[in-house]
Design a protein around this motif. Structure first.
Motif, PDB file in Angstrom:
ATOM      1  N   ASP A  95      43.520  14.144  49.368  1.00  0.00           N
ATOM      2  CA  ASP A  95      44.399  14.349  48.212  1.00  0.00           C
ATOM      3  C   ASP A  95      43.990  13.459  47.034  1.00  0.00           C
ATOM      4  O   ASP A  95      43.885  13.918  45.891  1.00  0.00           O
ATOM      5  CB  ASP A  95      45.852  14.038  48.582  1.00  0.00           C
ATOM      6  CG  ASP A  95      46.470  15.061  49.522  1.00  0.00           C
ATOM      7  OD1 ASP A  95      45.872  16.133  49.720  1.00  0.00           O
ATOM      8  OD2 ASP A  95      47.556  14.775  50.053  1.00  0.00           O
ATOM      9  N   THR A  96      43.766  12.185  47.310  1.00  0.00           N
ATOM     10  CA  THR A  96      43.503  11.232  46.228  1.00  0.00           C
ATOM     11  C   THR A  96      42.106  11.374  45.636  1.00  0.00           C
ATOM     12  O   THR A  96      41.842  10.869  44.536  1.00  0.00           O
ATOM     13  CB  THR A  96      43.703   9.779  46.715  1.00  0.00           C
ATOM     14  OG1 THR A  96      42.884   9.543  47.868  1.00  0.00           O
ATOM     15  CG2 THR A  96      45.167   9.532  47.080  1.00  0.00           C
ATOM     16  N   SER A 136      41.631  18.105  48.102  1.00  0.00           N
ATOM     17  CA  SER A 136      42.689  19.040  48.503  1.00  0.00           C
ATOM     18  C   SER A 136      42.991  20.013  47.372  1.00  0.00           C
ATOM     19  O   SER A 136      43.083  21.227  47.573  1.00  0.00           O
ATOM     20  CB  SER A 136      43.952  18.279  48.893  1.00  0.00           C
ATOM     21  OG  SER A 136      43.712  17.390  49.955  1.00  0.00           O
ATOM     22  N   ARG A 153      53.063   9.522  42.476  1.00  0.00           N
ATOM     23  CA  ARG A 153      53.038  10.964  42.266  1.00  0.00           C
ATOM     24  C   ARG A 153      53.982  11.299  41.131  1.00  0.00           C
ATOM     25  O   ARG A 153      55.033  10.694  40.971  1.00  0.00           O
ATOM     26  CB  ARG A 153      53.508  11.702  43.522  1.00  0.00           C
ATOM     27  CG  ARG A 153      52.458  11.767  44.618  1.00  0.00           C
ATOM     28  CD  ARG A 153      52.331  13.172  45.151  1.00  0.00           C
ATOM     29  NE  ARG A 153      51.993  14.119  44.099  1.00  0.00           N
ATOM     30  CZ  ARG A 153      52.139  15.433  44.196  1.00  0.00           C
ATOM     31  NH1 ARG A 153      52.638  15.955  45.292  1.00  0.00           N
ATOM     32  NH2 ARG A 153      51.793  16.235  43.205  1.00  0.00           N
ATOM     33  N   VAL A 174      47.514  12.673  43.192  1.00  0.00           N
ATOM     34  CA  VAL A 174      46.792  13.687  43.972  1.00  0.00           C
ATOM     35  C   VAL A 174      46.354  14.861  43.098  1.00  0.00           C
ATOM     36  O   VAL A 174      45.941  15.901  43.616  1.00  0.00           O
ATOM     37  CB  VAL A 174      47.628  14.171  45.180  1.00  0.00           C
ATOM     38  CG1 VAL A 174      48.051  12.992  46.034  1.00  0.00           C
ATOM     39  CG2 VAL A 174      48.834  14.975  44.758  1.00  0.00           C
TER      40      VAL A 174
END
Length: 295
Positions: free
Chosen positions: A83-84, A88, A218, A251
């Motif tokens: 994600d980071t 993703s 986030r 993300v």
């Protein structure tokens, strides 16, 4: 830094790449062969381009080992790493290409559960979770504008403390629910006004973000997963306009089309369903458009 590589050294390095790629020649699965060959080619290119040191290689192995050790049934550090790094989100982009007016997809996140409680249209999915009430409404249609009756709408979010129910207790269910669209495609429910929160940053991924000067926060968001027969399943969020984190989302999940106005309302002002609220509340409209699977 001088990175001039002699012709002789280039030959040595390229010979290794060629040998590793050739090692997959007997693979009978063409897709697996393609993936492994491409992975090796790009990985070796990274090593050669950056002139990776053995100490740096060792640090990378230690990082991945630590990610494995902290991963369990509740926490998946490798997904967090994906994600980071934007991997993703890029996978989602590749697999959910824009189709006409269809709503855009974004990251799934780690906190979805399948056994959320069912609510009626206009019901409250907060189930006592702390936060400012938010009225969410809209329609579910296909790309031709046809209302989709009975679409399954699953929603979940963090509370005002930035925590999901399962982070308190794996069996707890709050600030999550599912409902179905009406015959004319309408849906509505009470939730919470989204607030920003940090991804888990007490492990190796958190240390990586700190080392490179990035925030673990986030952007504020509300999760949706929407399914209907013969339509592509949509996994997405909506994000409040003017959010303090915005496109600095840890993300990379924010897309301009998913930013919505969460209009704040004063206390005791009339709500769409006649509910009397003694505190401020917000309301947002999110019209969902699903792409057909045949597109």
């Amino acid at each position: 830094m001088d990175r001039i590589v002699s012709a002789e050294q280039h030959t040595v390095e390229q010979r290794l790449v060629d040998n590793v790629v050739a090692s997959f020649d007997a693979c009978e699965d063409p897709r697996l062969k393609e993936l492994m060959t491409s992975l090796v080619t790009h990985l070796h290119s990274f090593i050669r381009e950056t002139r990776l040191t053995e100490a740096e290689w060792g640090s990378a192995i230690e990082f991945l080992t630590a990610a494995g050790h902290i991963t369990d049934d509740v926490r998946q550090e490798f997904i967090l790493l994906s994600d980071t790094l934007g991997a993703s989100m890029q996978t989602i982009n590749v697999n959910n290409q824009a189709v006409q007016s269809a709503t855009e997809a974004t990251v799934f996140g780690p906190f979805f559960v399948e056994d959320s409680p069912e609510i009626e249209i206009g019901g409250d999915m907060a189930f006592g979770a702390p936060g400012e009430p938010c009225w969410v409404e809209g329609t579910v249609t296909d790309t031709d504008g046809k209302p989709l009756s009975g679409a399954l709408i699953e929603v979940w979010e963090a509370d005002e403390h930035g925590l999901y129910d399962v982070q308190y207790d794996a069996t707890k269910r709050a600030a999550r629910a599912h409902l179905h669209s009406s015959p004319d495609g309408r849906y509505a429910f009470w939730g919470l006004t989204p607030t920003p929160y940090p991804i888990p940053h007490d492990g190796p991924v958190g240390k990586m973000l700190e080392a490179v000067g990035r925030s673990p926060l986030r952007a504020s968001h509300l999760h949706f997963m929407v399914t209907h027969p013969n339509c592509r399943t949509l996994v997405t969020h909506i994000f409040p306009e003017g959010d303090e984190i915005g496109e600095k989302d840890a993300v990379f999940g924010v897309k301009p089309s998913l930013i919505k106005e969460f209009a704040r309302q004063p206390a005791t002002s009339p709500s769409p369903d006649g509910r009397l609220l003694e505190s401020t509340w917000s309301q947002v409209r999110f019209d969902i458009v699903l792409a057909h699977t045949t597109m």
